[in-house]
Design an enzyme around this catalytic site. Structure first.
Site, short mmCIF file in Angstrom:
data_model
loop_
_atom_site.label_atom_id
_atom_site.label_comp_id
_atom_site.label_asym_id
_atom_site.label_seq_id
_atom_site.Cartn_x
_atom_site.Cartn_y
_atom_site.Cartn_z
N GLY A 64 0.74 -1.27 0.15
CA GLY A 64 -0.06 0.03 0.03
C GLY A 64 0.81 1.43 0.04
O GLY A 64 2.05 1.09 0.34
N CYS A 96 5.36 -6.37 1.61
CA CYS A 96 5.73 -4.82 1.62
C CYS A 96 5.14 -3.97 2.75
O CYS A 96 5.58 -4.23 3.80
CB CYS A 96 5.56 -4.26 0.27
N TYR A 97 4.04 -3.08 2.34
CA TYR A 97 3.63 -2.45 3.50
C TYR A 97 2.96 -3.42 4.38
O TYR A 97 2.84 -3.15 5.46
CB TYR A 97 2.51 -1.34 2.71
N HIS A 126 7.91 -7.90 -3.55
CA HIS A 126 6.59 -8.39 -4.05
C HIS A 126 6.72 -10.09 -4.72
O HIS A 126 7.22 -9.90 -5.67
CB HIS A 126 6.06 -7.34 -4.97
N GLU A 157 4.15 -11.48 -5.81
CA GLU A 157 3.26 -11.66 -6.97
C GLU A 157 3.60 -11.16 -8.15
O GLU A 157 3.00 -11.47 -9.16
CB GLU A 157 1.78 -10.88 -6.24
N SER A 170 -24.45 -12.53 -25.82
CA SER A 170 -23.90 -11.31 -26.61
C SER A 170 -22.91 -12.20 -27.73
O SER A 170 -22.79 -11.25 -28.39
CB SER A 170 -23.04 -10.50 -25.93
N GLY A 171 -22.45 -13.29 -27.29
CA GLY A 171 -21.57 -13.91 -28.39
C GLY A 171 -20.14 -13.90 -27.63
O GLY A 171 -19.33 -14.57 -28.02
N GLY A 172 -20.06 -13.19 -26.64
CA GLY A 172 -18.64 -13.14 -25.82
C GLY A 172 -18.73 -14.39 -24.78
O GLY A 172 -19.85 -14.88 -24.57
N VAL A 173 -17.42 -14.19 -24.36
CA VAL A 173 -17.18 -15.50 -23.54
C VAL A 173 -17.69 -15.40 -22.35
O VAL A 173 -18.39 -16.38 -21.50
CB VAL A 173 -15.78 -15.67 -23.19
N ASP A 174 -18.01 -14.29 -21.48
CA ASP A 174 -18.70 -14.09 -20.43
C ASP A 174 -20.14 -14.55 -20.22
O ASP A 174 -20.46 -15.31 -19.42
CB ASP A 174 -18.70 -12.72 -19.58
N SER A 175 -20.71 -14.23 -21.28
CA SER A 175 -22.37 -14.31 -21.33
C SER A 175 -22.34 -15.82 -21.56
O SER A 175 -23.20 -16.49 -21.25
CB SER A 175 -23.08 -13.72 -22.16
N ALA A 176 -21.48 -16.40 -22.62
CA ALA A 176 -21.48 -17.69 -23.04
C ALA A 176 -21.49 -18.67 -21.71
O ALA A 176 -22.32 -19.77 -21.44
CB ALA A 176 -20.70 -17.98 -24.16
N LYS A 203 -10.92 -13.31 -15.74
CA LYS A 203 -11.26 -13.48 -17.06
C LYS A 203 -10.44 -14.82 -17.36
O LYS A 203 -10.87 -15.74 -17.89
CB LYS A 203 -10.73 -12.45 -18.02
#
Ligand code: XMP
Length: 555
Positions: A97, A124-125, A211, A213, A265-271, A411
């Protein structure tokens, strides 16, 4: 039926039709079958909580933990125990932070982090917070340490720093440092500028000044894995299959015998959202797929083919192309285009939903970064550049209860879940496509003729990029039909046609992007094909600007 101009072969529309037909036929004949894998019973979830002190890397910590197959959530540092208790955490990670722990208003870890006697890793912080709250000392370092450093392990062995290979390159970014460790803590590692680059005690509390990560700490994932498996005792059972099993149980409990609708919508999320819900409750789900006439070539066929023919879902398909064209008539302002499209989408969706009778739930493909971002955004004021992602969304006044099965996924996890559900790779790896679609890529007024030209040019770009096996590496690749016309010459004739621009960018998250250094030969091939195959276009240019200062889309 071939024509020659300047020695280039002109592909006829027949060529395009044949390839289109073949691709669709392949799918219909089941060459890309949507196989539905067997279900496995859900295994109890193990959760690690990241206490967020506002580091730019906090979300990355959560992603890395999940990459170790351990579920992880990010919560603000002041989240009360009542909110986190249901998650039954197995350990805490305190993020980095921007503050200094010795400042009067500095954010600190809530008491439950210590009172729970669970393992803690301060980064870190977060490490300085541990030192400060457990009786050590933190002070401004004489020298800021920023960038890569070499870590040296102390003689003291620790389960946190096990299985590491020298040299240990780590990423540092701090101005404060620990001048006195809390009682009972031992230094586990040091660097040139940090005498205490890692510390720990015998009660499972550890701190890292660097870090783990970030990618600049190459063995960081091993260190995080050590914390999760060796110290918190996690088994690493957060897998796409387990998520699917868990979600199916959860959706069934929630929906009972209620009816759910979902906008595809054809997109991956709604699919993935729709497939998951369909696996859970079958025909209680109805999907509404609105063709706004602003989609790419073959997109409607692909969506219908996958969901209706292969997955046998209930789909209401609405071809509303004419309505959208009508509402865009005479509109040239990009923001007005977005508002008109968003408004029309809601109207069509409401009309279709009303025809379905009683609906209990609305399914949405909200993802974890949106959930985190929207809570953070409530306290932030930022300049409006584009009205973006809410366009094509649904109005707040709609009174359905929401089902958002992906609201805790990143994602890349959505993609893995989609693949585990057996969705076609094409759909899973589809590049992002904006809600207002081709309307914001046809500069100026959106007409049928412009859309046809753009769709043909876009199809060529996409095909050539796929043929060159670059599709997945690029964030987005597309054509723009500009409203500039230029003079050209074909044979002995002068032409006056449209300028098409090609945009290809690399990006991690669309916040920043760089223009892709596509091979010249590939650009030449795309350009030649567009000039020869798309009537009305006589010039092709390549966009060589990054974001910022430009944006990815032209409008
Ligand atoms: P820009 O152009 O702002 O785009 O650099 C960043 C990302 O957002 C997408 N984008 C949109 N997506 N509705 C959407 O759903 C929109 O109005 C919209 N505008 C831009 C763009 O494709 C890129 O991935």
């Amino acid at each position: 039926m071939e024509t020659k101009v300047n020695s280039h072969r002109i592909a006829t529309s027949d060529d395009i039709e044949v390839s289109t037909y073949l691709e669709i036929a392949k799918e219909i004949q089941g060459e890309q079958p949507v196989s539905q894998p067997e279900l496995t019973p859900a295994i109890e979830r193990e959760t690690i909580l990241v206490i967020d002190f506002g580091s730019q890397y906090s979300m990355l910590i959560a992603r890395r933990v999940r990459e170790c197959n351990v579920y992880c959530e990010l919560v603000p540092y002041n989240t009360p125990w009542e909110k986190v208790a249901p998650l039954q955490p197995k350990g805490f990670i305190l993020s980095g932070g921007p503050a200094s722990v010795y400042e009067p208003e500095a954010p600190l870890a809530p008491a439950y982090v210590y009172e729970s006697h669970l393992p803690i890793l301060g980064i870190c912080y977060g490490m300085q917070v541990l030192a400060h709250q457990l009786g050590g000392q933190v002070a401004l370092a004489t020298k800021h340490e920023y960038g890569q450093a070499i870590l040296h392990l102390s003689a003291e062995e620790s389960p946190l720093l096990a299985n590491l290979e020298p040299p240990l390159t780590v990423w540092m970014s701090h101005g404060d440092r620990i001048t006195e460790m809390p009682p009972d803590f031992k230094a586990l590692a040091y660097s040139e500028n940090s005498p205490v680059a890692a510390m720990g005690n015998d009660n499972g509390i550890f701190g890292l000044q660097f870090h783990p990560e970030v990618a600049h700490t190459p063995q960081g994932k091993t260190i995080l894995g050590n914390f999760l498996y060796n110290i918190c005792g996690c088994k690493g059972n957060w897998t796409p299959r387990n998520f699917i099993a868990e979600s199916i149980e959860r959706i069934r409990r929630r929906a009972k015998d209620g009816k759910v609708i979902c906008a595809l919508s054809g997109g991956v999320d709604s699919a993935v959202t729709a497939s998951l819900i369909h696996r859970a409750i079958g025909n209680q789900l109805t999907c509404i797929f609105i063709n706004n006439g602003l989609l790419r070539r073959e997109e409607p066929e692909r969506v219908l083919n996958t969901f209706q023919r292969n997955l046998k879902m209930n789909i209401v398909y609405v071809d509303a192309s004419e309505r959208f064209l009508e509402c865009l008539r005479g509109v040239v302002d990009p923001e007005l285009k977005r508002r008109r499209i968003g408004g029309e989408f809601i109207k069509v969706f409401e009309e279709e939903a009303a025809k379905l009778g009683r609906i209990d739930f609305l399914a949405q493909g909200t993802l974890y970064p949106d959930v985190i971002e929207s809570s953070a955004a409530q306290s932030r004021v930022s300049a409006k550049i584009k009205t973006h992602h809410n366009v094509g969304g649904l109005p707040a006044k709609m009174t359905f209860t929401l089902i958002e099965p992906l609201r805790h996924l990143f994602k890349d996890e959505v993609r893995k879940v989609g693949l585990a559900l057996g969705l076609p790779e094409d759909m899973i790896w589809r590049q992002p496509f904006p809600g207002p679609g081709l309307a914001i890529r046809a500069i100026g007024e959106v007409t049928k003729e412009h859309l046809e030209m753009l769709r043909a040019a876009d199809w060529i770009v996409m095909n050539e990029i796929k043929k060159a096996k670059l599709y997945r590496q690029l964030w987005q690749t597309f054509a723009i039909l500009t409203d500039t016309k230029s003079v050209g010459v074909v044979g002995d004739d002068r032409t006056y046609g449209h300028v098409v621009a090609i945009r290809a960018v690399t990006s991690e998250d669309a916040m920043t992007a760089d223009w892709a250094r596509l091979p010249y030969d590939l650009l030449a091939q795309i350009s030649n094909r567009i000039i020869n195959e798309v009537a009305g276009v006589n010039r092709v240019v390549y966009d060589t600007t990054s974001k910022p200062p430009s944006t990815i889309e032209w409008e």
